[in-house]
Structure formats: structure tokens, C-alpha cells
Design a protein around this motif. Structure first.
Motif, PDB file in Angstrom:
ATOM      1  N   LYS A  61      -6.887   9.659   1.903  1.00 39.69           N
ATOM      2  CA  LYS A  61      -8.052   8.782   1.700  1.00 39.69           C
ATOM      3  C   LYS A  61      -8.347   8.621   0.203  1.00 39.69           C
ATOM      4  O   LYS A  61      -8.596   7.511  -0.272  1.00 39.69           O
ATOM      5  CB  LYS A  61      -9.268   9.331   2.433  1.00 39.69           C
ATOM      6  N   LYS A  62      -8.315   9.722  -0.521  1.00 38.08           N
ATOM      7  CA  LYS A  62      -8.567   9.684  -1.971  1.00 38.08           C
ATOM      8  C   LYS A  62      -7.569   8.767  -2.678  1.00 38.08           C
ATOM      9  O   LYS A  62      -7.919   8.045  -3.605  1.00 38.08           O
ATOM     10  CB  LYS A  62      -8.487  11.099  -2.545  1.00 38.08           C
ATOM     11  N   GLU A  63      -6.335   8.760  -2.218  1.00 43.13           N
ATOM     12  CA  GLU A  63      -5.284   7.933  -2.807  1.00 43.13           C
ATOM     13  C   GLU A  63      -5.285   6.501  -2.262  1.00 43.13           C
ATOM     14  O   GLU A  63      -4.450   5.697  -2.648  1.00 43.13           O
ATOM     15  CB  GLU A  63      -3.914   8.567  -2.551  1.00 43.13           C
ATOM     16  N   ASN A  64      -6.194   6.205  -1.345  1.00 38.71           N
ATOM     17  CA  ASN A  64      -6.275   4.887  -0.705  1.00 38.71           C
ATOM     18  C   ASN A  64      -4.903   4.494  -0.135  1.00 38.71           C
ATOM     19  O   ASN A  64      -4.398   3.398  -0.367  1.00 38.71           O
ATOM     20  CB  ASN A  64      -6.796   3.841  -1.684  1.00 38.71           C
ATOM     21  N   ALA A  65      -4.322   5.425   0.590  1.00 46.03           N
ATOM     22  CA  ALA A  65      -2.966   5.261   1.110  1.00 46.03           C
ATOM     23  C   ALA A  65      -2.974   5.311   2.639  1.00 46.03           C
ATOM     24  O   ALA A  65      -4.027   5.456   3.262  1.00 46.03           O
ATOM     25  CB  ALA A  65      -2.080   6.372   0.550  1.00 46.03           C
ATOM     26  N   LEU A  66      -1.779   5.199   3.210  1.00 44.88           N
ATOM     27  CA  LEU A  66      -1.577   5.358   4.648  1.00 44.88           C
ATOM     28  C   LEU A  66      -0.768   6.622   4.885  1.00 44.88           C
ATOM     29  O   LEU A  66       0.116   6.956   4.090  1.00 44.88           O
ATOM     30  CB  LEU A  66      -0.816   4.157   5.214  1.00 44.88           C
TER      31      LEU A  66
ATOM     32  N   MET B  79       0.845  -1.178   0.000  1.00 42.98           N
ATOM     33  CA  MET B  79       0.000   0.000   0.000  1.00 42.98           C
ATOM     34  C   MET B  79       0.889   1.239   0.000  1.00 42.98           C
ATOM     35  O   MET B  79       1.913   1.272   0.678  1.00 42.98           O
ATOM     36  CB  MET B  79      -0.919  -0.012   1.218  1.00 42.98           C
ATOM     37  N   LYS B  80       0.478   2.231  -0.720  1.00 42.70           N
ATOM     38  CA  LYS B  80       1.216   3.489  -0.824  1.00 42.70           C
ATOM     39  C   LYS B  80       1.200   4.230   0.519  1.00 42.70           C
ATOM     40  O   LYS B  80       0.207   4.208   1.242  1.00 42.70           O
ATOM     41  CB  LYS B  80       0.572   4.342  -1.909  1.00 42.70           C
ATOM     42  N   VAL B  81       2.302   4.889   0.822  1.00 41.83           N
ATOM     43  CA  VAL B  81       2.427   5.698   2.032  1.00 41.83           C
ATOM     44  C   VAL B  81       2.619   7.151   1.610  1.00 41.83           C
ATOM     45  O   VAL B  81       3.413   7.439   0.718  1.00 41.83           O
ATOM     46  CB  VAL B  81       3.627   5.239   2.889  1.00 41.83           C
ATOM     47  N   ILE B  82       1.879   8.038   2.268  1.00 42.30           N
ATOM     48  CA  ILE B  82       2.014   9.469   1.997  1.00 42.30           C
ATOM     49  C   ILE B  82       2.473  10.160   3.265  1.00 42.30           C
ATOM     50  O   ILE B  82       1.820  10.084   4.302  1.00 42.30           O
ATOM     51  CB  ILE B  82       0.695  10.086   1.480  1.00 42.30           C
ATOM     52  N   ILE B  83       3.617  10.824   3.161  1.00 43.98           N
ATOM     53  CA  ILE B  83       4.206  11.522   4.297  1.00 43.98           C
ATOM     54  C   ILE B  83       3.590  12.911   4.410  1.00 43.98           C
ATOM     55  O   ILE B  83       3.447  13.628   3.421  1.00 43.98           O
ATOM     56  CB  ILE B  83       5.735  11.633   4.138  1.00 43.98           C
ATOM     57  N   ASN B  84       3.253  13.276   5.631  1.00 47.27           N
ATOM     58  CA  ASN B  84       2.767  14.621   5.942  1.00 47.27           C
ATOM     59  C   ASN B  84       3.964  15.570   5.851  1.00 47.27           C
ATOM     60  O   ASN B  84       4.835  15.566   6.715  1.00 47.27           O
ATOM     61  CB  ASN B  84       2.171  14.607   7.349  1.00 47.27           C
TER      62      ASN B  84
ATOM     63  N   PRO C 210      10.278   3.663  -6.762  1.00 44.12           N
ATOM     64  CA  PRO C 210       9.480   4.826  -7.166  1.00 44.12           C
ATOM     65  C   PRO C 210       7.983   4.593  -6.942  1.00 44.12           C
ATOM     66  O   PRO C 210       7.475   3.494  -7.174  1.00 44.12           O
ATOM     67  CB  PRO C 210       9.793   4.972  -8.660  1.00 44.12           C
ATOM     68  N   ASN C 211       7.319   5.617  -6.465  1.00 47.02           N
ATOM     69  CA  ASN C 211       5.864   5.645  -6.241  1.00 47.02           C
ATOM     70  C   ASN C 211       5.367   4.834  -5.049  1.00 47.02           C
ATOM     71  O   ASN C 211       4.176   4.723  -4.837  1.00 47.02           O
ATOM     72  CB  ASN C 211       5.097   5.248  -7.501  1.00 47.02           C
ATOM     73  N   GLU C 212       6.253   4.277  -4.233  1.00 47.79           N
ATOM     74  CA  GLU C 212       5.813   3.603  -3.008  1.00 47.79           C
ATOM     75  C   GLU C 212       5.513   4.629  -1.916  1.00 47.79           C
ATOM     76  O   GLU C 212       4.656   4.405  -1.075  1.00 47.79           O
ATOM     77  CB  GLU C 212       6.892   2.651  -2.485  1.00 47.79           C
ATOM     78  N   ILE C 213       6.275   5.705  -1.922  1.00 46.44           N
ATOM     79  CA  ILE C 213       6.113   6.765  -0.926  1.00 46.44           C
ATOM     80  C   ILE C 213       6.037   8.103  -1.642  1.00 46.44           C
ATOM     81  O   ILE C 213       6.738   8.340  -2.623  1.00 46.44           O
ATOM     82  CB  ILE C 213       7.278   6.783   0.084  1.00 46.44           C
ATOM     83  N   GLU C 214       5.173   8.955  -1.101  1.00 50.80           N
ATOM     84  CA  GLU C 214       5.006  10.306  -1.632  1.00 50.80           C
ATOM     85  C   GLU C 214       5.026  11.258  -0.436  1.00 50.80           C
ATOM     86  O   GLU C 214       4.643  10.872   0.664  1.00 50.80           O
ATOM     87  CB  GLU C 214       3.648  10.363  -2.335  1.00 50.80           C
TER      88      GLU C 214
ATOM     89  N   GLU D 129      16.685   8.948   3.931  1.00 49.99           N
ATOM     90  CA  GLU D 129      17.018   7.521   4.039  1.00 49.99           C
ATOM     91  C   GLU D 129      15.952   6.641   3.385  1.00 49.99           C
ATOM     92  O   GLU D 129      16.281   5.649   2.725  1.00 49.99           O
ATOM     93  CB  GLU D 129      17.240   7.128   5.499  1.00 49.99           C
ATOM     94  N   LEU D 130      14.688   6.994   3.567  1.00 50.29           N
ATOM     95  CA  LEU D 130      13.615   6.230   2.917  1.00 50.29           C
ATOM     96  C   LEU D 130      13.760   6.262   1.403  1.00 50.29           C
ATOM     97  O   LEU D 130      13.518   5.267   0.718  1.00 50.29           O
ATOM     98  CB  LEU D 130      12.240   6.765   3.323  1.00 50.29           C
ATOM     99  N   ASP D 131      14.167   7.415   0.874  1.00 51.15           N
ATOM    100  CA  ASP D 131      14.347   7.567  -0.568  1.00 51.15           C
ATOM    101  C   ASP D 131      15.340   6.548  -1.116  1.00 51.15           C
ATOM    102  O   ASP D 131      15.203   6.075  -2.244  1.00 51.15           O
ATOM    103  CB  ASP D 131      14.810   8.989  -0.898  1.00 51.15           C
TER     104      ASP D 131
END
Length: 155
Positions: free
Chosen positions: A77-82, A1-6, A34-38, A27-29
Motif C-alpha cells: 500500500k505504501k508503494e502504491n503497488a499491486l 503500476m508496480k507489482v510486488i511479489i510476496n 528494471p523496477n517494474e516488479i519487486e 521467467e518474469l525477470d
């Protein structure tokens, strides 16, 4: 599942908490595809950081805390992410993964204004109840958090 950082931390002067968030992102980068984290950032952020694998995206029209409490969680929520929140704060409606650096507001409330204490206690209480996982920076901080908030060990 995609993760979106605040990414609201990118608006602030760099202190220890902001430095932690920036270093974690660097470090996460190196670790993710690509596209796992935004990183979602408020519209007023001028200088977007550059990463190889993490996409940085301006979202919403609101600013500061309103952005964090409305625009950010709606986008997640729109991106169905965490959501991943690295700087003590998280949206009330979807705090998913949160780094709580300390609970000094509870340990030494005499150093803070009443409004700030009320807001911070609301946020941390919500995180304690609703976050999927809580990340902290030391055993000391973990003990302090557990001292003031009833958090399940598995969190």
C-alpha cells in the motif's frame, strides 16, 4: 503500476509450490524492465536471490504469517503497488493477484488438522471474494476451485 511479489515462499523448503514461485520469478525477470516488479521478503531471510531486473527487498520487522498479513500488505500500500502472491496464500487486506494451486483442503479435509483447515478456508474464501485475479496451474485445479468457491469467471 508496480507489482510486488510476496516473497515469503523463499523461507520454505522447496516443494512443488515453492519451485513454481521461483521459476515464475526467474521467467518474469527475463520479461520485465528494471523496477517494474519487486520481491518483498521477510527480515529473517538470509540468502537473497539475485535477479537482473527484479529488485529483492527485505521489509518489516514481523515474521512468517504476521509478516505476510501485516508487513507485506502495508508495504504494498505504501508503494502504491499491486501484490502478486504465488503460493496459495495472500494477505487478507489486499490479495490482488493470487495463484491458487489446489483446494485439497476442501476436497480431502480428513488429512489436515482443524486449525489449518479453518485458516486455509478463511484465506481461500477471502481470495475468492477479494482478489482481482486468480491464477491456477491447470484446468483441473480451476474446476476444483470453482466447485468449492463461488468465483466469477472473469477472475
Amino acid at each position: 503500476m508496480k507489482v510486488i511479489i510476496n516473497g515469503r515462499f523463499l523461507l520454505h523448503k522447496i516443494t512443488g509450490v515453492e519451485r513454481y514461485a521461483r521459476e515464475i520469478c526467474k521467467e518474469l525477470d527475463k520479461l520485465v524492465k528494471p523496477n517494474e516488479i519487486e520481491i518483498a521478503v521477510p527480515p529473517e531471510l538470509n540468502d537473497l536471490p539475485k535477479f537482473n531486473n527484479i529488485k529483492v527487498k527485505r521489509i518489516g520487522k514481523l515474521h512468517n504469517r504476521m509478516w505476510e498479513q501485516i508487513s507485506f500488505p502495508v508495504y504494498v500500500k505504501k508503494e502504491n503497488a499491486l501484490s502478486l502472491n504465488l503460493c496459495n496464500m495472500a494477505p487478507l487486506i489486499s490479495p490482488d493477484y493470487v495463484t491458487v494451486h489446489d483446494v485439497k483442503i476442501r476436497a480431502t479435509p480428513q488429512f489436515y488438522k482443524k486449525r489449518f483447515i479453518i485458516w486455509y478456508r478463511l484465506i481461500i474464501s477471502n481470495i475468492a471474494k477479494r482478489a482481482r485475479k486468480i491464477i491456477t496451474v491447470s484446468e483441473f485445479s480451476k474446476k476444483e476451485i470453482k466447485k468449492y468457491y463461488p468465483i466469477e469467471e472473469k477472475k
